[in-house]
Design an enzyme around this catalytic site. Structure first.
Site, short mmCIF file in Angstrom:
data_model
loop_
_atom_site.label_atom_id
_atom_site.label_comp_id
_atom_site.label_asym_id
_atom_site.label_seq_id
_atom_site.Cartn_x
_atom_site.Cartn_y
_atom_site.Cartn_z
N TRP A 499 40.22 51.43 44.91
CA TRP A 499 39.14 50.68 45.51
C TRP A 499 38.65 49.77 44.60
O TRP A 499 37.45 49.32 44.62
CB TRP A 499 37.90 51.64 45.53
CG TRP A 499 38.02 52.83 46.66
CD1 TRP A 499 38.45 52.90 47.82
CD2 TRP A 499 38.48 54.12 46.26
NE1 TRP A 499 38.60 54.12 48.42
CE2 TRP A 499 38.64 54.86 47.38
CE3 TRP A 499 38.50 55.04 44.93
CZ2 TRP A 499 38.94 56.21 47.36
CZ3 TRP A 499 38.67 56.16 44.97
CH2 TRP A 499 39.09 56.86 46.08
N HIS A 500 39.39 49.06 43.92
CA HIS A 500 39.11 47.86 42.92
C HIS A 500 39.84 46.65 43.48
O HIS A 500 40.29 45.81 42.83
CB HIS A 500 39.81 48.08 41.36
CG HIS A 500 39.24 49.26 40.69
ND1 HIS A 500 39.80 49.85 39.62
CD2 HIS A 500 38.33 50.07 40.85
CE1 HIS A 500 39.16 50.75 39.33
NE2 HIS A 500 38.21 51.16 40.05
N TYR A 501 39.12 46.37 44.79
CA TYR A 501 39.47 44.96 45.54
C TYR A 501 38.92 43.92 44.78
O TYR A 501 37.93 43.92 44.14
CB TYR A 501 38.87 45.12 47.01
CG TYR A 501 39.04 46.49 47.61
CD1 TYR A 501 40.09 47.15 47.64
CD2 TYR A 501 37.93 46.86 48.54
CE1 TYR A 501 40.56 48.39 48.36
CE2 TYR A 501 38.24 48.04 48.97
CZ TYR A 501 39.12 48.65 49.03
OH TYR A 501 39.29 50.13 49.57
#
Length: 560
Positions: A499-501
């Site tokens: 979830w580290h976009y």
């Protein structure tokens, strides 16, 4: 007691119960008088700053700007404080992610790569459902972004006073720490916020009781007389006007409440008034395009009036790939999320968690695979002893830092509630795949270390653990015959998101150094969509810091 008497009793009793509940959880459930449902918003209103997205950057940004100006936040999700108080606590980490309801905190989607992902839709953003690790960015990130080091440090400190706590390191996490040191992830740097090669203990947004604190807690800094937050407020577009001979200018936003009623919020006539997108990597990029700023051919195909042909909007979008191992334990394991991290020299970060509550469906998947694996070994293990709502299982993962592989975002429709198509191109670059293999090799060395041995069944080999993960439906990508025997194929087939976009609205391509949208007046983007790479081992500390930092910078510009 008759019906009238019952009603009188409830009128007195229930408010007392709710008041007691609020008192008991005052630290984790602040009451904000300025947070309301969008249905209560006037049809027309005026503000100095309109922030679209009350997330990890939007909350500290709004709180800071409210010190000297009138601020509006439009948040498409609800409040994290209205649901059961333990929904986002440490032991329930997976529950919000597996909530299929239309009002869940995390909107699930599948990337074009076939990887399960989530986009936040709640006040506080992804800090309401992430794994909680809090760690600063590396010095290179701050330098490359051209940020003032002194103000950066002050901004981190401002955040930490409300939401950061030293992570507890119990038995499982201690074994991982010592295993990392045995595996050569050196030196041991103790507890630090800093990003330093080696193994370190970091901070967490979970307090010592396991209660989550999020970016929404930073709204306690806000001036309640100068800020308004509307929940379930969906913004279909920014209102941009273009006068003859002038650049496009942001004038206001249209937003819809939960009943579908449209409202309009305009900027005041103040020359410094601005609209700021803080809707996250996906949300801010999507909203620019819905408003007519983006690749012309894409916008025209959907009937969107092109205000500015900007082909770089939505390009260069990336996600740090995650791979790991589930490890059945002969001993009970504590409930833990990320407390420490191994920062390797070659560009992989290793983290761990254990003993979490899982949804029944996920327990069933894992339990079936565990039983199969255990039956194939010589271990006389009672597989049922591993199972239940909380598994006697831990997970160790590695994340590839600074992936070279990037993708893009495309609109699917003009409906802001529809997820756009997102392609991350995980492991397209050979360098990313090399880092993953090295990370998995280091991770396997941790699992095989003497320090970790008490949490291992001696007859379950690391190959068995690889086989276990290879059988789990962790994504929708095809499986290959050599998934569990080739680490290259294992990385490709079992990749997940962390979830580290980031990317899509890059500095120098879509926004300038002050995050103003190039070619458009009174419009900025302040969130992870502007990043070239994800800061630190986990970005939330830096995203919150950036909200505070830019709030101060904007105020300074306004006053000067």
């Amino acid at each position: 007691m008759d019906h009238l008497g019952s009603w009188r009793f409830l009128k007195v009793f229930l408010p007392a119960v709710f008041a007691l509940h609020h008192f008991c959880h005052a630290e984790t459930a602040p009451y904000y008088s300025f947070v309301q449902e969008a249905t209560s918003a006037p049809l027309v209103s005026y503000y100095d700053y309109i922030i679209v997205g009350g997330g990890t950057a939007g909350c500290p940004l709004a709180a800071t700007l409210s010190e000297s100006a009138n601020v509006l936040i439009l948040e498409r999700g609800g409040s994290p404080y209205l649901d059961p108080i333990n929904k986002t606590d440490k032991e329930n980490f997976f529950l919000p992610l597996l909530d299929p309801s239309p009002h869940s905190y995390a909107q699930a989607f599948v990337s074009e790569d076939g990887v399960y992902n989530h986009q936040a839709r709640v006040l506080g953003g992804a800090s309401v459902f992430n794994a909680g690790f809090y760690s600063h960015a590396e010095t290179d990130f701050i330098k490359e972004a051209g940020l003032d080091g002194s103000l950066v440090n002050d901004s981190y400190l401002w955040v930490e006073k409300k939401v950061a706590f030293k992570s507890p390191v119990l038995q499982w996490q201690s074994a991982v720490r010592d295993g990392l040191l045995e595996a050569g992830v050196l030196p041991f740097n103790g507890f630090t916020y800093g990003h330093i090669n080696g193994t370190k203990i970091g901070a967490s947004i979970f307090d010592m009781d396991g209660h989550r604190h999020s970016a929404a807690d930073l709204l306690e800094y806000a001036d309640p007389m100068k800020i308004k937050i509307y929940l379930h407020a969906t913004v279909p577009k920014i209102m941009l006007i273009t006068e003859i001979g002038s650049r496009p200018r942001a004038e206001g936003v249209i937003f819809e409440d939960a009943l579908g009623v449209r409202h309009t919020a305009f900027l005041t006539k103040d020359s410094e008034s601005e609209i700021i997108l803080s809707a996250g990597t996906i949300g801010s990029t999507q909203l620019l395009m819905l408003s007519g700023i983006g690749p012309a051919h894409q916008l025209e195909a959907l009937g969107i009036q092109v205000v500015m042909n900007q082909p770089m909007v939505g390009q260069g979008m990336a996600d740090n790939p995650l791979n790991g191992l589930f490890i059945p334990s002969p001993l009970p394991v504590e409930v833990s999320l990320v407390s420490l991290v191994g920062i390797t020299q070659f560009g992989s970060y290793i983290e761990a968690g254990s003993g979490l509550n899982l949804a029944p469906s996920l327990v069933q998947w894992i339990s079936k695979s565990l039983v199969t694996i255990l039956n194939q070994t010589e271990a006389k293990v009672n597989s049922s002893s591993l199972l239940g709502a909380r598994l006697k299982v831990g997970i160790i993962i590695e994340k590839v830092n600074g992936p070279i592989s990037t993708g893009h975002l495309e609109l699917q429709s003009t409906n802001p509630n529809d997820m756009p198509k997102v392609m991350f191109n995980y492991f397209q670059a050979p360098e990313d795949l090399r880092k993953c293999v090295q990370g998995m090799e280091t991770l396997i060395n941790v699992v095989n270390s003497k320090a970790f041995s008490k949490f291992r069944y001696p007859t379950i080999s690391t190959q068995d653990l690889l086989n276990l993960v290879a059988t789990l439906p962790l994504n929708l990508r095809p499986r290959h015959l050599n998934t569990a025997t080739s680490l290259e194929q294992y990385c490709l087939d079992t990749v997940m998101t962390i979830w580290h976009y980031h990317g899509g609205c890059h500095v120098g391509k879509v926004v300038d150094q002050d995050f103003r949208v190039l070619g458009v007046d009174d419009l900025r983007v302040i969130d992870s969509s502007t990043f070239n790479f994800s800061p630190g081992t986990n970005p939330q500390a830096t995203v919150m810091m950036l909200g505070r930092y830019m709030g101060i910078k904007i105020q300074q510009d306004r006053h000067s």
